[in-house]
Design an enzyme around this catalytic site. Structure first.
Site, PDB file in Angstrom:
ATOM      1  N   HIS A  44       0.887  -1.302  -0.081  1.00 45.85           N
ATOM      2  CA  HIS A  44      -0.036   0.111  -0.130  1.00 45.85           C
ATOM      3  C   HIS A  44       1.014   1.339  -0.006  1.00 45.85           C
ATOM      4  CE1 HIS A  44      -2.829   2.944   1.611  1.00 45.85           C
ATOM      5  NE2 HIS A  44      -3.683   2.268   1.159  1.00 45.85           N
ATOM      6  N   ASP A  62       2.703  -4.105   8.196  1.00 43.68           N
ATOM      7  CA  ASP A  62       1.419  -3.089   8.027  1.00 43.68           C
ATOM      8  C   ASP A  62       0.607  -4.206   8.259  1.00 43.68           C
ATOM      9  OD1 ASP A  62      -0.624  -1.965   6.996  1.00 43.68           O
ATOM     10  OD2 ASP A  62       0.082  -1.547   5.037  1.00 43.68           O
ATOM     11  N   GLN A 107      -4.803  -4.336   7.294  1.00 44.25           N
ATOM     12  CA  GLN A 107      -6.102  -5.140   7.254  1.00 44.25           C
ATOM     13  C   GLN A 107      -6.098  -6.331   7.961  1.00 44.25           C
ATOM     14  OE1 GLN A 107      -8.296  -4.349   5.131  1.00 44.25           O
ATOM     15  NE2 GLN A 107      -7.277  -2.577   3.926  1.00 44.25           N
ATOM     16  N   LYS A 137     -10.439   0.659  10.466  1.00 45.02           N
ATOM     17  CA  LYS A 137     -10.453  -0.526   9.692  1.00 45.02           C
ATOM     18  C   LYS A 137     -10.749  -1.812  10.796  1.00 45.02           C
ATOM     19  CE  LYS A 137      -7.434   0.514   6.014  1.00 45.02           C
ATOM     20  NZ  LYS A 137      -8.215   0.868   4.859  1.00 45.02           N
ATOM     21  N   CYS A 181      -4.775   2.703  -3.600  1.00 44.95           N
ATOM     22  CA  CYS A 181      -3.526   3.184  -3.011  1.00 44.95           C
ATOM     23  C   CYS A 181      -2.560   2.034  -3.263  1.00 44.95           C
ATOM     24  CB  CYS A 181      -3.748   3.561  -1.914  1.00 44.95           C
ATOM     25  SG  CYS A 181      -4.904   5.055  -1.502  1.00 44.95           S
TER      26      CYS A 181
HETATM   27  N1  PMP Z   1      -2.050  -0.431   4.578  1.00 51.59           N
HETATM   28  C1  PMP Z   1      -3.134  -1.109   4.143  1.00 51.59           C
HETATM   29  C2  PMP Z   1      -2.643  -2.524   3.811  1.00 51.59           C
HETATM   30  C3  PMP Z   1      -4.312  -0.330   3.760  1.00 51.59           C
HETATM   31  O1  PMP Z   1      -5.240  -1.259   3.510  1.00 51.59           O
HETATM   32  C4  PMP Z   1      -4.542   0.785   4.299  1.00 51.59           C
HETATM   33  C5  PMP Z   1      -5.864   1.646   4.035  1.00 51.59           C
HETATM   34  N2  PMP Z   1      -6.568   1.257   2.781  1.00 51.59           N
HETATM   35  C6  PMP Z   1      -3.414   1.479   4.658  1.00 51.59           C
HETATM   36  C7  PMP Z   1      -2.062   0.913   5.040  1.00 51.59           C
HETATM   37  C8  PMP Z   1      -3.487   3.026   5.020  1.00 51.59           C
HETATM   38  O2  PMP Z   1      -4.557   3.041   5.893  1.00 51.59           O
HETATM   39  P1  PMP Z   1      -4.830   4.675   6.368  1.00 51.59           P
HETATM   40  O3  PMP Z   1      -5.701   5.082   5.407  1.00 51.59           O
HETATM   41  O4  PMP Z   1      -5.961   4.164   7.513  1.00 51.59           O
HETATM   42  O5  PMP Z   1      -3.853   5.528   7.048  1.00 51.59           O
END
Ligand code: PMP
Length: 403
Positions: free
Chosen positions: A117, A189, A192, A213, A356
């Site tokens: 991401h 990270d 998810q 999330k 993203c």
């Molecule tokens: N890492 C992963 C795997 C994600 O799915 C996301 C959010 N889509 C993020 C990081 C970033 O999270 P946030 O938008 O809450 O900062």
């Protein structure tokens, strides 16, 4: 069949949405973007509100209660993760990785896969980028080679626990062992992962995730992990709360506490309370959460397999273990049209785009990821409010679209 009775309840499970001239129960299949609030989270926040006050250094009763709630929330998150040294409350995963990127010692060799991401990929000033690996074993081999090639000094491998695009689980334990064998650290990270599986962060140097999330949509996230780099780093936010003293001549002595050093300003207490409530509620019965999701995911995948022209995206093939997150394309239809059709005609919420993770989408769809390309997909993701009917409606809606 629904297993909802045995699962934590979500707020808004009975939401209805306009569809044509009528309304339909909302089929939320967009949990990977943001999950709805848990009822237990809503209750915890409601309970905290009457004594809500600013934390730390307040002698008044409400301030004392709120300070206790904030620090107890930190303790709950620490327990949720298996006891990391530091739990820093931040805004979200993006914020957590930006904090970590500023906290790594100068000259740290950072290694990151292109399949990550953007939140995990972009905060580093310099990083060795690895192409999306063909297999989990190739991921470990590529990481080994890159870490060994880094100049002597601190090194950090940054990797996701589960892809937000394909839901596939990454070999985090193997990568952690490898990083440590190479004298490096690992940052995971878990944005998810944490909403779907228990995460024991023991042996992981850093873990980041977002409350929104994890069924706690009140604007708090977490960076947890080893304290030394955090203690030695310049404060992420400079201001009140992170200081030990500020002299009349302007000299500042920052606190050496790894958490407070990076949490200057009035913290988001309700966000922390919410996050802790979600951690408690999910931890009460992970087996039920995992079993319900596994069953729904099987139902979803066998349904999607019946939709002509639908291609499920994956790095490591259909049999690799994954969370209840699934991205796909439908031949002859743009992702946007598919998502719009599902929303407008069937009351279904899915996500379309590049999630993203532009380089990963380019890799999976065979493009370069440039701005002038479409290269998008549809993503359906499951969570605690998902029932069979939502999954069946998605499959029926897609079948209707492709004729
Ligand atoms: N890492 C992963 C795997 C994600 O799915 C996301 C959010 N889509 C993020 C990081 C970033 O999270 P946030 O938008 O809450 O900062």
């Amino acid at each position: 069949m629904s297993l909802l009775a045995t699962l934590p309840a979500v707020v808004g499970a009975d939401l209805t949405v306009p569809v044509g001239d009528g309304v339909l129960p909302y089929a939320n299949l967009d949990y990977a973007a943001s999950a709805p609030c848990l009822a237990a989270v809503q209750e915890a926040v409601t309970r905290a509100l009457p004594t809500y006050s600013s934390v730390h250094r307040g002698a008044g009763y409400a301030s004392q209660v709120t300070t206790r709630a904030y620090e107890e929330a930190r303790g709950t998150v620490r327990e949720f993760l298996g006891g990391p040294q530091a739990v820093v409350f931040v805004r979200n995963t993006t914020d957590a990785f930006n904090l970590l990127a500023r906290a790594v010692p100068n000259g740290t060799g950072v290694v990151v896969f292109d399949s990550e991401h953007h939140a995990t990929q972009l905060p580093w000033r310099h990083a060795v980028r690895l192409t999306p690996p063909a297999t989990p074993a190739a991921a470990v081999a590529a990481a080994r080679e890159a870490l060994e090639a880094c100049p002597v000094g601190p090194r950090l491998l940054v990797v996701t626990a589960a892809s937000n695009v394909t839901g596939e689980l990454w070999p985090v334990r193997e990568l952690a062992d490898l990083a440590h064998a190479c004298g490096a650290r690992i940052a995971v990270d878990a944005a998810q992962y944490v909403a779907h599986r228990p995460l024991d962060a023991t042996g992981l140097d850093y873990v980041a995730f977002s409350g929104h999330k994890l069924y706690a949509p009140f604007g708090t996230g977490v960076l947890a992990g080893r304290a030394d780099w955090l203690r030695a780093a310049a404060p992420y936010l400079r201001g009140g709360g992170a200081t030990r003293s500020v002299a009349l001549d302007g000299r500042v002595e920052w606190t050496a506490d790894a958490e407070q050093r990076h949490e200057a300003g009035t913290p988001n207490v309700l966000g922390a309370v919410a996050l802790a409530a979600a951690c408690r509620e999910l931890s009460a019965d992970w087996d039920a959460v995992v079993a319900a999701e596994t069953r729904l995911l099987e139902r979803l995948r066998s349904g999607l397999a019946q939709v002509p022209g639908l291609r499920e995206l994956s790095l490591w093939g259909p049999d690799h273990p994954r969370l209840g997150i699934l991205a796909f394309t439908v031949e002859g239809h743009s992702a946007r049209d598919v998502a719009q059709h599902l929303a407008d005609r069937h009351g279904i919420g899915v996500r379309d785009g590049k999630f993203c993770a532009h380089p990963l989408l380019a890799h999976l769809l065979g493009g370069s990821g440039g701005c002038d390309e479409d290269g998008t997909a549809v993503r359906a993701s499951l969570g605690l409010g998902t029932v069979d009917e939502h999954v069946d409606r998605l499959v029926a809606g897609l079948r209707e679209l492709v004729g």
